[in-house]
Design a protein around this motif. Structure first.
Motif, short mmCIF file in Angstrom:
data_model
loop_
_atom_site.label_atom_id
_atom_site.label_comp_id
_atom_site.label_asym_id
_atom_site.label_seq_id
_atom_site.Cartn_x
_atom_site.Cartn_y
_atom_site.Cartn_z
N PHE A 86 55.43 -26.04 -18.70
CA PHE A 86 55.61 -24.96 -19.67
C PHE A 86 56.68 -25.35 -20.70
CE2 PHE A 86 56.98 -20.83 -21.14
CZ PHE A 86 55.86 -20.03 -21.07
N LEU A 87 57.80 -25.85 -20.19
CA LEU A 87 58.91 -26.28 -21.06
C LEU A 87 58.47 -27.42 -21.97
CD1 LEU A 87 62.13 -26.08 -21.43
CD2 LEU A 87 62.22 -28.04 -19.93
N TYR A 88 57.82 -28.41 -21.37
CA TYR A 88 57.34 -29.58 -22.10
C TYR A 88 56.36 -29.15 -23.20
CZ TYR A 88 55.82 -34.53 -22.37
OH TYR A 88 55.54 -35.80 -22.77
N GLY A 89 55.48 -28.20 -22.84
CA GLY A 89 54.49 -27.70 -23.80
C GLY A 89 55.17 -27.07 -25.00
N ILE A 90 56.13 -26.18 -24.75
CA ILE A 90 56.86 -25.53 -25.86
C ILE A 90 57.53 -26.60 -26.72
CG2 ILE A 90 58.87 -24.08 -26.42
CD1 ILE A 90 56.96 -22.22 -25.38
N SER A 91 58.11 -27.58 -26.06
CA SER A 91 58.81 -28.64 -26.77
C SER A 91 57.85 -29.41 -27.68
CB SER A 91 59.47 -29.58 -25.77
OG SER A 91 59.83 -30.78 -26.38
N VAL A 92 56.70 -29.82 -27.13
CA VAL A 92 55.78 -30.64 -27.93
C VAL A 92 55.13 -29.81 -29.04
CG1 VAL A 92 53.74 -32.12 -27.88
CG2 VAL A 92 55.37 -32.23 -26.02
N ILE A 93 54.79 -28.54 -28.75
CA ILE A 93 54.16 -27.72 -29.80
C ILE A 93 55.15 -27.52 -30.96
CG2 ILE A 93 53.20 -25.45 -30.37
CD1 ILE A 93 52.16 -25.31 -27.49
N SER A 94 56.42 -27.22 -30.64
CA SER A 94 57.37 -27.01 -31.74
C SER A 94 57.64 -28.34 -32.46
CB SER A 94 58.67 -26.39 -31.23
OG SER A 94 59.33 -27.26 -30.35
N HIS A 95 57.58 -29.43 -31.72
CA HIS A 95 57.71 -30.75 -32.37
C HIS A 95 56.58 -30.95 -33.37
CE1 HIS A 95 57.79 -35.09 -32.89
NE2 HIS A 95 56.54 -35.13 -32.49
N ALA A 96 55.34 -30.62 -32.93
CA ALA A 96 54.18 -30.80 -33.80
C ALA A 96 54.31 -29.95 -35.06
CB ALA A 96 52.91 -30.43 -33.04
N LEU A 97 54.72 -28.67 -34.88
CA LEU A 97 54.86 -27.80 -36.05
C LEU A 97 55.92 -28.34 -37.00
CD1 LEU A 97 54.64 -24.33 -34.28
CD2 LEU A 97 52.92 -25.40 -35.71
N SER A 98 57.02 -28.84 -36.44
CA SER A 98 58.07 -29.36 -37.31
C SER A 98 57.60 -30.64 -38.01
CB SER A 98 59.35 -29.62 -36.52
OG SER A 98 59.21 -30.76 -35.72
N MET A 99 56.70 -31.38 -37.35
CA MET A 99 56.16 -32.58 -37.98
C MET A 99 55.27 -32.19 -39.17
SD MET A 99 57.01 -35.50 -36.81
CE MET A 99 58.61 -34.80 -36.81
N ILE A 100 54.50 -31.11 -39.01
CA ILE A 100 53.60 -30.71 -40.08
C ILE A 100 54.39 -30.26 -41.32
CG2 ILE A 100 51.81 -29.05 -40.76
CD1 ILE A 100 50.90 -29.06 -37.82
N PHE A 101 55.45 -29.45 -41.09
CA PHE A 101 56.13 -28.85 -42.24
C PHE A 101 57.38 -29.61 -42.70
CE2 PHE A 101 53.90 -25.25 -40.24
CZ PHE A 101 53.08 -24.93 -41.31
N PHE A 102 58.10 -30.22 -41.77
CA PHE A 102 59.44 -30.70 -42.16
C PHE A 102 59.65 -32.19 -41.98
CE2 PHE A 102 60.15 -26.23 -40.67
CZ PHE A 102 60.29 -25.70 -41.94
N VAL A 103 58.58 -32.95 -41.73
CA VAL A 103 58.81 -34.36 -41.43
C VAL A 103 59.47 -35.10 -42.60
CG1 VAL A 103 56.61 -35.33 -42.21
CG2 VAL A 103 57.79 -36.38 -40.31
#
Lengths: 271, 271
Positions: B68-85
């Motif tokens: 669950f923790l890992y999932g939240i971490s990777v999903i927020s990583h992905a979103l930050s990659m889309i918008f703020f990379v």
């Protein structure tokens, strides 16, 4: 013939020396590597410490051995940085592979000695600092015995060669593929996760570690580390080093074959 | 005001369209990442699972909760990659004078920097994130009430802003040092090690840093610990989910101010 070989060695040594000088000039890369490796090393060490709370020995390994494992593995991953893939990708993309091929020494020989030069300067600039930082904050990584340390050295050298040859074989793909970057990433992560670099094989389920023991990855990190902490008896370790040598031979043959095949087909555009 | 917002969203949509078209032009490139990123994250989680299964738990977290923790971490990583990379590559913008174009246009520079270049490759990170997250939800029988769904969404928005803000702050350093400072790899490693594992496994001094000075603890650890009711260390606050959003907004506003001040030092590229 003999004379030609002597000239080649001088040329190789020149490539090797130039690369060391070049690496010494780029200071930031050096600190960057140390920062990155420290993050990984401390995170891994605390992960094991947290897991071992309430346990003395798991799978025949004590927490102190795991700390040694973590520090030595961190030192090894700096030692094993290769640039051959990036180098081949860039020279194929830009066409500089043509000028590299004009040089009177084999193409991959240049790349190998460049990497060796880089590794040499990293030993002083990165591997030793990591050893000192790890020893102060985590604990001195003491080898199981002097004999094991003596066995560790040839095993690491073979591991270095396996790692480099694997990267070199992989890089020949760049002569035909358009964008190699995702594949290079996959390879990097596969090696990190399946070679025992971060998590030792003995924690993996049996079916998976059986498969991995047949593949070359475990002979890059796992075997030298097993030797360092004295995980198995001498007989088993020597047997495993035999398999390591066998993999080295297989990869060498594959490398020679692939190298011949791709350099024949190089086509550089433009005039 | 409404007019401006309408205008801004129209510009963003136009850029989103261009981003989609670019991806469609090079499908093989996307396919490569579609293979490499999921392999990296799913294998990464698999190794954690094997180890934690062996030991039972780490700091009170079972492997379902870790998923669950890992999932939240990777999903927020992905979103930050889309918008703020872009924050990772700000140094290149500074050195190559790419802000000239942004400064000439009658729109906010920060807005253009963040929302006119969508990195759709980030979607390939989203897939493994969601997979591991769903797996975690099934393992721990997470109840999908309206309240819980809102909590997850609020956490993800907050977490994405924290990540984005930190990327921007690190990137802004390039305006002052006038060098590229490509910290992307180190930032990723640091975030991976502090958001994919419970930070309660680190020493208290480091937990303090991750809570107040470099608030990465709020990205995934504090909100997840609260949602799942797991002990979360000395520095935890009540209402961690909403705190994540608040911290996200604070970090991003701080990043915007730092960016604005740093932009004044921009000198464009010259010879």
């Amino acid at each position: 013939m003999c004379n030609g070989l002597a000239v080649n060695w001088r040329a190789f040594f020149y490539v090797y020396k130039t690369r060391i000088q070049k690496t010494l000039a780029y200071r930031f890369d050096v600190y960057g590597n140390i920062i990155w490796q420290c993050i990984v090393m401390f995170a891994t060490a605390y992960f094991w410490k947290a897991l071992y709370t309430g346990y003395d020995t798991v799978k025949g390994v004590q927490v102190e051995d795991m700390m040694t494992y973590t520090i030595v593995s961190s030192m090894m991953s700096l030692f094993f940085i290769t640039f051959v893939e990036q180098r081949v990708i860039q020279s194929v993309e830009k066409g500089t592979v043509a000028t590299d091929m004009l040089k009177p020494i084999p193409l991959f020989g240049i790349y190998f000695f460049e990497d060796l030069g880089y590794t040499t300067s990293l030993i002083v600039q990165n591997v030793i600092p990591i050893f000192i930082i790890g020893s102060i904050f985590i604990g001195v990584p003491v080898p199981h015995s002097t004999f094991m340390l003596l066995l560790f050295i040839p095993s690491v050298i073979m591991a270095y060669m396996i790692n480099w040859l694997f990267a070199a074989c992989f890089s020949t793909w760049a002569f035909t593929a358009i964008n190699m970057n995702p594949m290079v990433q996959v390879k990097k992560h596969l090696i990190r996760l399946l070679s025992g670099c971060i998590i030792p094989m003995w924690f993996f389920p049996e079916w998976l570690s059986d498969i991995l023991n047949v593949l070359p990855f475990v002979y890059i990190y796992q075997l030298p580390l097993d030797i360092y902490i004295g995980k198995y008896e001498m007989g088993i370790l020597l047997q495993k080093m035999g398999i390591q040598a066998l993999w080295l031979l297989v990869l060498w043959c594959l490398f020679v074959y692939l190298q011949k095949r791709v350099t024949k087909h190089v086509l550089v555009q433009g005039g | 005001m409404l007019q401006t917002m309408k205008h801004y969203s129209k510009v963003s949509l136009a850029h989103l369209r261009i981003a989609v078209l670019t991806v469609m032009e090079y499908p093989a490139n996307m396919l490569g990442w579609l293979l490499s990123n999921p392999i990296q994250f799913i294998l990464g989680f698999a190794t954690i699972k094997f180890v934690v299964e062996e030991f039972g738990s780490v700091c009170g977290w079972g492997y379902g909760q870790l998923a669950f923790l890992y999932g939240i971490s990777v999903i927020s990583h992905a979103l930050s990659m889309i918008f703020f990379v872009q924050g990772w590559f700000m140094g290149y913008y500074v050195i190559e004078g790419d802000f000239d174009r942004y400064l000439l246009r009658p729109m906010s520079v920060l807005y253009q920097f963040c929302f006119t270049k969508f990195n759709l490759v980030g979607i390939t990170d989203l897939i493994p994130g969601i997979c591991v997250f769903v797996y975690g939800c099934l393992q721990i029988d997470y109840v999908w009430t309206l309240k819980n769904t809102i909590y997850i969404l609020v956490t993800l928005v907050g977490a994405t802003f924290i990540r984005g803000g930190i990327y921007l702050i690190i990137g802004s350093s390039s305006f002052w040092t006038k060098s590229i400072n490509d910290f992307g790899g180190y930032t990723q490693e640091l975030f991976d090690k502090t958001t994919m594992y419970p930070i309660s496994m680190y020493p208290e001094s480091f937990q303090f840093v991750l809570t107040y000075l470099l608030p990465i603890g709020w990205v995934s650890f504090y909100p997840t610990a609260e949602l799942l009711g797991i002990p979360n260390g000395r520095f935890a606050w009540d209402g961690a989910v909403w705190m994540t959003l608040v911290v996200g907004i604070i970090v991003f506003v701080a990043a915007a101010i730092i960016f604005k001040c740093s932009l004044k030092r921009y000198e464009s590229a010259g010879n």
